[in-house]
Design an enzyme around this catalytic site. Structure first.
Site, PDB file in Angstrom:
ATOM      1  CD  GLU A  10      36.860  34.604  34.246  1.00  0.00           C
ATOM      2  OE1 GLU A  10      37.806  35.236  33.771  1.00  0.00           O
ATOM      3  OE2 GLU A  10      36.563  34.642  35.451  1.00  0.00           O
ATOM      4  CD  GLU A  16      39.843  33.905  41.428  1.00  0.00           C
ATOM      5  OE1 GLU A  16      39.813  35.126  41.672  1.00  0.00           O
ATOM      6  OE2 GLU A  16      40.572  33.409  40.537  1.00  0.00           O
ATOM      7  CG  ASN A  37      39.102  40.100  38.229  1.00  0.00           C
ATOM      8  OD1 ASN A  37      39.286  40.856  39.184  1.00  0.00           O
ATOM      9  ND2 ASN A  37      38.590  38.887  38.350  1.00  0.00           N
ATOM     10  CB  SER A  53      45.561  31.150  31.048  1.00  0.00           C
ATOM     11  OG  SER A  53      45.691  30.620  32.351  1.00  0.00           O
ATOM     12  CG  HIS A 101      35.806  35.607  39.363  1.00  0.00           C
ATOM     13  ND1 HIS A 101      36.587  34.613  39.905  1.00  0.00           N
ATOM     14  CD2 HIS A 101      36.462  36.050  38.273  1.00  0.00           C
ATOM     15  CE1 HIS A 101      37.684  34.479  39.172  1.00  0.00           C
ATOM     16  NE2 HIS A 101      37.629  35.332  38.174  1.00  0.00           N
ATOM     17  CE  LYS A 117      41.452  36.670  38.826  1.00  0.00           C
ATOM     18  NZ  LYS A 117      41.641  35.232  38.621  1.00  0.00           N
ATOM     19  N   GLY A 136      44.521  31.372  35.991  1.00  0.00           N
ATOM     20  CA  GLY A 136      45.800  31.494  36.687  1.00  0.00           C
ATOM     21  C   GLY A 136      46.721  30.297  36.519  1.00  0.00           C
TER      22      GLY A 136
HETATM   23  P1  13P Z   1      43.928  34.849  34.678  1.00  0.00           P
HETATM   24  O1  13P Z   1      43.871  35.682  33.432  1.00  0.00           O
HETATM   25  O2  13P Z   1      44.955  35.286  35.650  1.00  0.00           O
HETATM   26  O3  13P Z   1      43.955  33.380  34.358  1.00  0.00           O
HETATM   27  O4  13P Z   1      42.518  35.101  35.450  1.00  0.00           O
HETATM   28  C1  13P Z   1      41.337  35.006  34.751  1.00  0.00           C
HETATM   29  C2  13P Z   1      40.241  35.518  35.597  1.00  0.00           C
HETATM   30  O5  13P Z   1      39.855  34.883  36.569  1.00  0.00           O
HETATM   31  C3  13P Z   1      39.659  36.822  35.250  1.00  0.00           C
HETATM   32  O6  13P Z   1      38.490  37.059  35.968  1.00  0.00           O
END
Ligand code: 13P
Length: 247
Positions: free
Chosen positions: A165, A97, A9, A210, A95, A11, A171
């Site tokens: 997640e 976010e 992803n 992560s 997601h 983002k 992150g």
């Molecule tokens: P990270 O791997 O950067 O922690 O992000 C995970 C994520 O949100 C994937 O959708």
């Protein structure tokens, strides 16, 4: 057992020049093969360009979100059909976010997953608890509730993936223990099986938060982990390739 799915992803990262990373991933996989399915979900601006560039390669392309409607007056939104038309075969929905930044409820996420099915896309339906919810001992309740509210019953007839997640692991460099991952994945599997029968027993349950080359092998070897949804470590082909190779 269906093949594991490793999805990246990106983002809100990536410009046209970064398609080179996707190409180099695809070339490495074409040369040596992959024991799992691999996908990249770039920002919407790159989907068509990336899909064109990866045509015929082992790397599928996905969107990061879609609107639930077919078309209409929704400035800035993109329908599942548009993603499919641009060359995507998957789409991430729900997601954390999106849930946090755009107020998406389980019902909205469920409608987006239905839109994905309508357009012939495989949704990756995301769930996960916050740190406060985990500290309060509510992680399993929250995640099971999100699965019940976000996975449409039509999923019995369609391919889909679920992604666990934990919000606090995204992150941050933090990850749950392997026992915690196994506990949540087992609860998700039981819920999917209850709701969807055989389709719920077969759908891959990805872990995200992560994931990096150093921890991918142990996470991917954990019970009921059927792949990974990778953020930061999917931006560079060399890192993402190591995660794909850890399956
Ligand atoms: P990270 O791997 O950067 O922690 O992000 C995970 C994520 O949100 C994937 O959708």
């Amino acid at each position: 057992m269906p093949k594991a799915l490793i999805a990246g992803n990106w983002k809100m990262n990536g410009l046209a020049a970064d398609i080179a990373e996707a190409r180099s991933l695809a070339e490495a996989l074409a040369a040596n093969g992959a024991s799992c399915r691999v996908a990249l979900c770039p920002p919407a601006t790159l989907i068509a360009k990336m899909a064109w560039s990866l045509k015929g390669s082992p790397v599928a392309v996905g969107g990061q979100d879609c609107h639930s409607g077919l078309s209409g007056a929704h400035t800035g939104d993109i329908s599942a059909e548009m993603l499919a038309d641009a060359g995507a075969s998957l789409v991430i929905v729900g997601h954390s976010e999106r849930r946090a930044d755009h107020g998406e409820s389980d019902a909205v996420v469920c409608a987006k997953a239905q839109a994905a099915f309508r357009a012939g896309l495989e949704p990756i339906i995301c769930v996960g608890e916050t740190l406060d919810q985990r500290k309060a001992g509510r992680a399993l309740d929250v995640v099971v509730g999100q699965v019940e509210g976000s996975v449409p019953l039509e999923a019995v007839d369609h391919g889909f993936a679920l992604a666990y997640e934990p919000v606090w692991a995204i992150g941050t460099g933090l990850t749950p223990t392997l026992a915690e991952i196994a506990e949540v994945h087992a609860a998700i599997r039981a819920t999917l099986r209850d709701r969807l029968g055989a389709a719920g027993a077969a759908a891959p349950i990805l872990y995200g938060g992560s994931v990096k080359p150093a921890n991918a092998a142990e996470i991917l070897a954990t019970a009921e982990v059927g792949g990974a949804l990778v953020g930061g470590a999917s931006l560079k082909a060399a890192d993402f390739l190591q995660i794909v190779r850890a399956v």
